[in-house]
Design a protein around this motif. Structure first.
Motif, PDB file in Angstrom:
ATOM      1  N   TYR A   1      26.138  24.613 -32.363  1.00 49.53           N
ATOM      2  CA  TYR A   1      26.707  23.558 -32.099  1.00 49.53           C
ATOM      3  C   TYR A   1      25.903  22.681 -31.016  1.00 49.53           C
ATOM      4  CZ  TYR A   1      30.692  19.996 -31.974  1.00 49.53           C
ATOM      5  OH  TYR A   1      31.406  18.755 -31.941  1.00 49.53           O
ATOM      6  N   PRO A   2      25.847  21.375 -30.890  1.00 55.32           N
ATOM      7  CA  PRO A   2      25.049  20.981 -29.814  1.00 55.32           C
ATOM      8  C   PRO A   2      25.838  20.765 -28.519  1.00 55.32           C
ATOM      9  CG  PRO A   2      25.594  19.321 -31.394  1.00 55.32           C
ATOM     10  CD  PRO A   2      26.055  20.434 -32.031  1.00 55.32           C
ATOM     11  N   PHE A   3      27.074  20.654 -28.604  1.00 51.83           N
ATOM     12  CA  PHE A   3      27.939  20.263 -27.541  1.00 51.83           C
ATOM     13  C   PHE A   3      28.777  21.323 -26.879  1.00 51.83           C
ATOM     14  CE2 PHE A   3      27.454  16.298 -30.066  1.00 51.83           C
ATOM     15  CZ  PHE A   3      26.769  15.429 -29.181  1.00 51.83           C
ATOM     16  N   CYS A   4      29.241  21.109 -25.568  1.00 49.89           N
ATOM     17  CA  CYS A   4      30.047  22.308 -25.092  1.00 49.89           C
ATOM     18  C   CYS A   4      31.535  22.057 -25.646  1.00 49.89           C
ATOM     19  CB  CYS A   4      29.954  22.261 -23.629  1.00 49.89           C
ATOM     20  SG  CYS A   4      28.209  22.344 -22.802  1.00 49.89           S
TER      21      CYS A   4
ATOM     22  N   VAL B   1      21.812   9.310 -24.638  1.00 50.17           N
ATOM     23  CA  VAL B   1      21.496  10.321 -25.547  1.00 50.17           C
ATOM     24  C   VAL B   1      22.096  11.488 -25.486  1.00 50.17           C
ATOM     25  CG1 VAL B   1      19.285  11.643 -26.147  1.00 50.17           C
ATOM     26  CG2 VAL B   1      19.096   9.046 -25.345  1.00 50.17           C
ATOM     27  N   ALA B   2      22.564  11.880 -24.349  1.00 56.13           N
ATOM     28  CA  ALA B   2      23.292  13.164 -24.228  1.00 56.13           C
ATOM     29  C   ALA B   2      24.546  13.293 -25.234  1.00 56.13           C
ATOM     30  CB  ALA B   2      23.888  13.456 -22.690  1.00 56.13           C
ATOM     31  N   LYS B   3      25.094  12.186 -25.703  1.00 54.67           N
ATOM     32  CA  LYS B   3      26.256  12.015 -26.726  1.00 54.67           C
ATOM     33  C   LYS B   3      26.014  11.778 -27.816  1.00 54.67           C
ATOM     34  CE  LYS B   3      28.611  10.297 -22.303  1.00 54.67           C
ATOM     35  NZ  LYS B   3      28.575   9.019 -21.321  1.00 54.67           N
ATOM     36  N   VAL B   4      24.662  12.298 -28.301  1.00 62.48           N
ATOM     37  CA  VAL B   4      24.467  12.165 -29.769  1.00 62.48           C
ATOM     38  C   VAL B   4      23.889  13.831 -29.886  1.00 62.48           C
ATOM     39  CG1 VAL B   4      24.062   9.965 -30.066  1.00 62.48           C
ATOM     40  CG2 VAL B   4      22.026  11.298 -29.570  1.00 62.48           C
TER      41      VAL B   4
ATOM     42  N   ASN C   1      16.576  17.579  -6.720  1.00 59.84           N
ATOM     43  CA  ASN C   1      15.513  16.852  -7.846  1.00 59.84           C
ATOM     44  C   ASN C   1      16.260  16.223  -8.740  1.00 59.84           C
ATOM     45  OD1 ASN C   1      14.292  17.549 -10.653  1.00 59.84           O
ATOM     46  ND2 ASN C   1      12.626  16.918  -9.231  1.00 59.84           N
ATOM     47  N   LYS C   2      15.822  15.110  -9.084  1.00 61.51           N
ATOM     48  CA  LYS C   2      16.569  14.060 -10.124  1.00 61.51           C
ATOM     49  C   LYS C   2      16.785  14.938 -11.516  1.00 61.51           C
ATOM     50  CE  LYS C   2      15.194   9.709  -8.583  1.00 61.51           C
ATOM     51  NZ  LYS C   2      14.494   8.359  -8.660  1.00 61.51           N
ATOM     52  N   ALA C   3      15.505  15.561 -11.912  1.00 62.97           N
ATOM     53  CA  ALA C   3      15.790  16.157 -13.302  1.00 62.97           C
ATOM     54  C   ALA C   3      16.782  17.215 -13.183  1.00 62.97           C
ATOM     55  CB  ALA C   3      14.593  16.819 -13.886  1.00 62.97           C
ATOM     56  N   GLU C   4      16.735  17.937 -12.118  1.00 67.57           N
ATOM     57  CA  GLU C   4      17.743  19.262 -12.032  1.00 67.57           C
ATOM     58  C   GLU C   4      19.034  18.916 -11.697  1.00 67.57           C
ATOM     59  OE1 GLU C   4      14.610  22.691 -10.115  1.00 67.57           O
ATOM     60  OE2 GLU C   4      16.064  21.676  -8.799  1.00 67.57           O
ATOM     61  N   TYR C   5      19.184  17.643 -11.019  1.00 68.13           N
ATOM     62  CA  TYR C   5      20.315  17.154 -10.581  1.00 68.13           C
ATOM     63  C   TYR C   5      21.427  16.412 -12.057  1.00 68.13           C
ATOM     64  CZ  TYR C   5      24.265  13.967  -9.306  1.00 68.13           C
ATOM     65  OH  TYR C   5      25.426  13.138  -9.372  1.00 68.13           O
ATOM     66  N   TRP C   6      20.428  15.882 -12.897  1.00 69.26           N
ATOM     67  CA  TRP C   6      21.121  15.230 -13.987  1.00 69.26           C
ATOM     68  C   TRP C   6      21.209  16.408 -15.107  1.00 69.26           C
ATOM     69  CZ3 TRP C   6      23.765  11.251 -13.629  1.00 69.26           C
ATOM     70  CH2 TRP C   6      23.285  10.170 -12.772  1.00 69.26           C
ATOM     71  N   ALA C   7      20.345  17.155 -15.350  1.00 73.85           N
ATOM     72  CA  ALA C   7      20.524  18.576 -16.206  1.00 73.85           C
ATOM     73  C   ALA C   7      21.854  19.118 -15.899  1.00 73.85           C
ATOM     74  CB  ALA C   7      19.342  19.151 -16.088  1.00 73.85           C
ATOM     75  N   GLY C   8      22.199  19.446 -14.447  1.00 76.02           N
ATOM     76  CA  GLY C   8      23.491  19.985 -14.136  1.00 76.02           C
ATOM     77  C   GLY C   8      24.632  19.029 -14.330  1.00 76.02           C
ATOM     78  N   GLN C   9      24.638  17.964 -14.282  1.00 78.09           N
ATOM     79  CA  GLN C   9      25.419  16.932 -14.567  1.00 78.09           C
ATOM     80  C   GLN C   9      25.950  16.974 -16.022  1.00 78.09           C
ATOM     81  OE1 GLN C   9      27.595  15.065 -12.445  1.00 78.09           O
ATOM     82  NE2 GLN C   9      26.539  16.502 -11.157  1.00 78.09           N
ATOM     83  N   TYR C  10      24.885  16.835 -17.037  1.00 70.89           N
ATOM     84  CA  TYR C  10      25.002  16.652 -18.265  1.00 70.89           C
ATOM     85  C   TYR C  10      25.147  18.029 -19.192  1.00 70.89           C
ATOM     86  CZ  TYR C  10      25.260  11.599 -17.963  1.00 70.89           C
ATOM     87  OH  TYR C  10      25.704  10.365 -17.451  1.00 70.89           O
ATOM     88  N   SER C  11      24.894  19.047 -18.756  1.00 75.19           N
ATOM     89  CA  SER C  11      24.978  20.258 -19.230  1.00 75.19           C
ATOM     90  C   SER C  11      26.511  20.658 -19.366  1.00 75.19           C
ATOM     91  CB  SER C  11      24.126  21.416 -18.395  1.00 75.19           C
ATOM     92  OG  SER C  11      22.795  21.193 -18.704  1.00 75.19           O
ATOM     93  N   ARG C  12      27.379  20.058 -18.700  1.00 77.88           N
ATOM     94  CA  ARG C  12      28.682  20.140 -18.781  1.00 77.88           C
ATOM     95  C   ARG C  12      29.387  19.505 -20.172  1.00 77.88           C
ATOM     96  NH1 ARG C  12      31.198  17.615 -13.339  1.00 77.88           N
ATOM     97  NH2 ARG C  12      29.944  15.930 -14.187  1.00 77.88           N
ATOM     98  N   LEU C  13      28.584  18.636 -20.628  1.00 81.56           N
ATOM     99  CA  LEU C  13      28.768  18.120 -22.025  1.00 81.56           C
ATOM    100  C   LEU C  13      28.050  18.620 -23.067  1.00 81.56           C
ATOM    101  CD1 LEU C  13      30.060  15.975 -23.811  1.00 81.56           C
ATOM    102  CD2 LEU C  13      28.164  14.220 -22.893  1.00 81.56           C
TER     103      LEU C  13
END
Length: 380
Positions: free
Chosen positions: A146-149, A188-191, A226-238
């Motif tokens: 399943y692609p979402f948390c 994109v994280a929401k598809v 780092n931007k990539a790490e920051y945004w990965a952390g934010q959107y990995s919650r979803l």
């Protein structure tokens, strides 16, 4: 106890399947007065992992035409014969409407119990031992693929879950996580793509927060992550399958994208756009490049947003110089234009995949001049 737990405790065969509540093994009477078993399907309105108030009073039904014990159709329950395929293998045949006095059901436990009883009571007149409370043995857990948390109930409410099949298994890269790139990630994280790879070697600081989605806290910008790490952390919650690559992206990195399905380029003017574009094309990758330029007219800001789509089937000219030096380069805070540029790019991507119908024909590049408030195709 939430509604799903109560239904399971009552012994109903219920499961959540990609945003739908599915109730299986429901007894009903057929036109020849035999007892069969059908399935109720309704959008699951979720708050986190819990069912909340149903979206409406209706439900869909998989099975033949349900009847009373004399074989007469249940016209007070059946709204229409209506075939729907919500997901592969999840097909329904009828649409039910049993509206309670209050207009809607207060919770899913009540709604499911009412609809089950409306069908099952006639079946019990033929077979008194029949019941929908089968107490199935099923391991409860989060699906591995399943692609979402947590469950996507937005797609089921909108009836777009079947269309989401075009995204499944896709590997996507977003190069550049500034104002526009971070908004691309937000969409994109929401598809249900399988993987999203983020490339950016810069750090996340104050000015980024003011043109990015969400609301960063003061500690977020103080950390200078780092931007990539920051945004990965934010959107990995979803979203599952988000990978950070905390490096600047150049033509030499394109080999890492072998096997990827799509790339979004949201580069700043310091990037080697010409080299990256050439390498992507040489690797037969499909990508969208976005650009934005803003100038001060003295009577307000104006500017242009650009979206260029390049695929192996149709390559388009990408302005290798990116955006001309302008007011945007001096860090004017224009998050709304970043968001619009990202939205236009993601809509174009979805049109390319067939999620959206494409009535415009083959227009690989287009621009939005802010002061004109129009969208115009560009010469490829």
């Amino acid at each position: 106890m939430d509604a799903l737990s109560r239904l399971l405790e009552d012994g109903y065969d219920v499961e959540l399947r990609e945003g739908y509540l599915v109730v299986s093994d429901v007894p009903y009477v057929t036109t020849d007065r035999s007892v069969a078993r059908g399935c109720l399907v309704m959008p699951a309105n979720m708050a986190g992992d819990e069912l909340t108030t149903p979206t409406d009073h209706t439900t869909h039904f998989a099975g033949s035409e349900p009847c009373d014990d004399q074989g007469q159709p249940l016209m007070k329950v059946i709204n229409s014969a209506q075939v729907n395929e919500f997901l592969p293998g999840l097909r329904t045949d009828f649409y039910f409407s049993a509206k309670p006095p209050g207009g809607n059901y207060g919770d899913y436990h009540t709604k499911v119990s009412v609809y089950v009883e409306l069908l099952c009571r006639w079946a019990r007149l033929i077979d008194p031992a029949v019941t929908a409370r089968t107490y199935p043995v099923r391991e409860v857990g989060v699906e591995e693929d399943y692609p979402f948390c947590y469950r996507d109930s937005a797609s089921s409410r909108a009836g777009t879950s079947a269309l989401n099949a075009v995204f499944r298994g896709m590997r996507v890269a977003i190069v550049g996580l500034g104002g526009t790139g971070s908004h691309i990630l937000d969409l994109v994280a929401k598809v249900p793509v399988a993987e999203i790879h983020l490339y950016d070697g810069d750090v996340f600081v104050n000015h980024n927060a003011f043109r990015a989605p969400g609301a960063a806290g003061v500690d977020d910008v103080r950390r200078r992550s780092n931007k990539a790490e920051y945004w990965a952390g934010q959107y990995s919650r979803l979203k599952r399958g988000i990978y950070a690559h905390p490096d600047y992206f150049g033509a030499e990195n394109v080999d890492e994208l072998a096997g990827f399905d799509f790339v979004f380029l949201a580069l700043d003017d310091g990037s080697d756009r010409k080299g990256i574009v050439a390498a992507l094309e040489s690797a037969s990758l499909s990508f969208i490049d976005v650009g934005m330029g803003v100038i001060d007219t003295g009577a307000g800001l104006t500017g242009m947003l650009r979206v260029s789509t390049s695929t192996p089937r149709r390559r388009t000219r990408i302005p290798v110089g990116g955006n001309a030096p302008d007011e945007y380069a001096r860090n004017i805070q224009i998050g709304d234009l970043n968001a619009l540029n990202a939205a236009l790019a993601v809509i174009q991507w979805k049109r390319h995949l067939g999620f959206y119908a494409d009535m415009a024909g083959d227009v690989p590049a287009f621009a939005y001049p802010v002061s004109d408030n129009t969208i115009a195709g560009l010469v490829a």
